[in-house]
Scaffold this motif. Structure first.
Motif, PDB file in Angstrom:
ATOM      1  N   GLN A 166       1.158  -1.403   0.233  1.00 35.70           N
ATOM      2  CA  GLN A 166       0.185   0.018   0.276  1.00 35.70           C
ATOM      3  C   GLN A 166       0.723   1.724   0.057  1.00 35.70           C
ATOM      4  O   GLN A 166       1.895   1.205   0.596  1.00 35.70           O
ATOM      5  N   ILE A 167       0.668   2.122  -1.464  1.00 36.82           N
ATOM      6  CA  ILE A 167       1.293   3.082  -1.206  1.00 36.82           C
ATOM      7  C   ILE A 167       0.906   4.767  -0.445  1.00 36.82           C
ATOM      8  O   ILE A 167      -0.539   4.818  -2.004  1.00 36.82           O
ATOM      9  N   TYR A 168       1.026   5.826  -0.259  1.00 40.40           N
ATOM     10  CA  TYR A 168       0.316   6.657   0.032  1.00 40.40           C
ATOM     11  C   TYR A 168       0.516   7.716  -1.058  1.00 40.40           C
ATOM     12  O   TYR A 168       1.767   7.704  -1.097  1.00 40.40           O
ATOM     13  N   ASP A 169      -0.379   8.394  -1.785  1.00 43.01           N
ATOM     14  CA  ASP A 169       0.567   9.400  -2.820  1.00 43.01           C
ATOM     15  C   ASP A 169       0.969   8.918  -3.949  1.00 43.01           C
ATOM     16  O   ASP A 169       1.375   9.435  -4.208  1.00 43.01           O
ATOM     17  N   PHE A 170       0.154   7.495  -4.201  1.00 39.78           N
ATOM     18  CA  PHE A 170       0.587   7.400  -5.275  1.00 39.78           C
ATOM     19  C   PHE A 170      -0.110   7.349  -6.709  1.00 39.78           C
ATOM     20  O   PHE A 170       0.428   7.247  -8.122  1.00 39.78           O
ATOM     21  N   GLU A 171      -1.427   8.853  -6.877  1.00 39.44           N
ATOM     22  CA  GLU A 171      -1.753   9.581  -7.675  1.00 39.44           C
ATOM     23  C   GLU A 171      -0.825   9.178  -8.686  1.00 39.44           C
ATOM     24  O   GLU A 171      -0.816   9.451 -10.033  1.00 39.44           O
TER      25      GLU A 171
END
Length: 256
Positions: free
Chosen positions: A151-156
């Motif tokens: 899970q990665i935050y700020d993946f966009e």
């Protein structure tokens, strides 16, 4: 001194902060104080310690600590080559030797348990090590190797943490220069009727993706689980999920 105490003491000496999680579910401490961290680790059955640049900065390393004696022991590796691990001065060779000692001791005692499950969180920085990891896990005889997506935050906007082999990624390009979840979000989730997560201080939250307890359904220090499970707050949350799950922040980075 136990190995994790050495790790904590060394990391703090380098100026890092340490977060302690109860498994993968809930953060129980974030500190740069040695005794606070040790107390937090020893307060849970399965401690996931995350070493970070101060003030919740970038993660530089992590380790999963599980005491011997459970039916399933897990050793989790982030990276498999000494070169990368030495960058953070972690004694990876000791981790390998410890795992092999555990396997040898189980064999010596003629036991089938604990099962040894080796987990590997695949990222763009370590995916090249998968072939050697598969070979090594077979050689030493672990019961199972699990290659897990991260899970990665700020993946966009993309990140080097997203693997180039998208089979190991939760995210894919959206064709517009940004990234999106691989799995299309649907207005349903089996977890809402399967179970809940209880934080260290008794709060009941819908699932493990609510790491910051933004959706508290109740408090076990005040009410029984049955009452919380059927409460208006829980019913409203489930209704929102069924009507428009995209409006729930914790669902927007969920792989379910």
């Amino acid at each position: 001194m136990k190995a994790y105490k050495h790790l904590v003491k060394y990391s703090l000496a380098q100026g890092y902060n340490i977060s302690v999680w109860d498994g993968e579910e809930w953060q129980v401490s974030h500190s740069n104080k040695y005794q606070n961290i040790i107390d937090a680790i020893e307060s849970v059955e399965e401690a996931n310690i995350v070493i970070r640049v101060p003030e919740y900065g970038n993660r530089v390393a992590w380790a999963l600590i599980i005491p011997f004696g459970l039916e399933d022991d897990e050793t989790v590796a982030d990276y498999t080559d000494n070169e990368f691990m030495m960058k953070w001065s972690l004694a990876y060779d000791k981790a390998q030797k410890g795992l092999m000692l555990l396997l040898e001791e189980r064999k010596k005692q003629g036991r089938e348990f604990p099962r040894i499950v080796l987990q590997f969180l695949v990222t763009g920085q370590n995916e090249h090590q998968i072939p050697s990891l598969k070979t090594w896990s077979k050689e030493i005889g672990v019961d199972e190797l699990q290659l897990k997506t991260t899970q990665i935050y700020d993946f966009e906007n993309g990140t080097e943490l997203i693997p180039s082999d998208l089979g190991y990624s939760r995210y894919i390009p959206d064709g517009k220069g940004t990234w999106k979840l691989k799995k299309q979000m649907e207005n349903k989730c089996w977890r809402m009727w399967q179970g809940a997560v209880v934080t260290w201080d008794g709060k009941v939250v819908p699932c493990c993706f609510d790491k910051d307890a933004k959706h508290v359904m109740g408090d076990l220090r005040v009410d029984l689980m049955g009452k919380i499970w059927h409460s208006m707050a829980y019913q409203q949350f489930r209704t929102q999920l069924l009507e428009d799950r995209s409006q729930i922040e914790i669902c927007r980075n969920c792989s379910e």
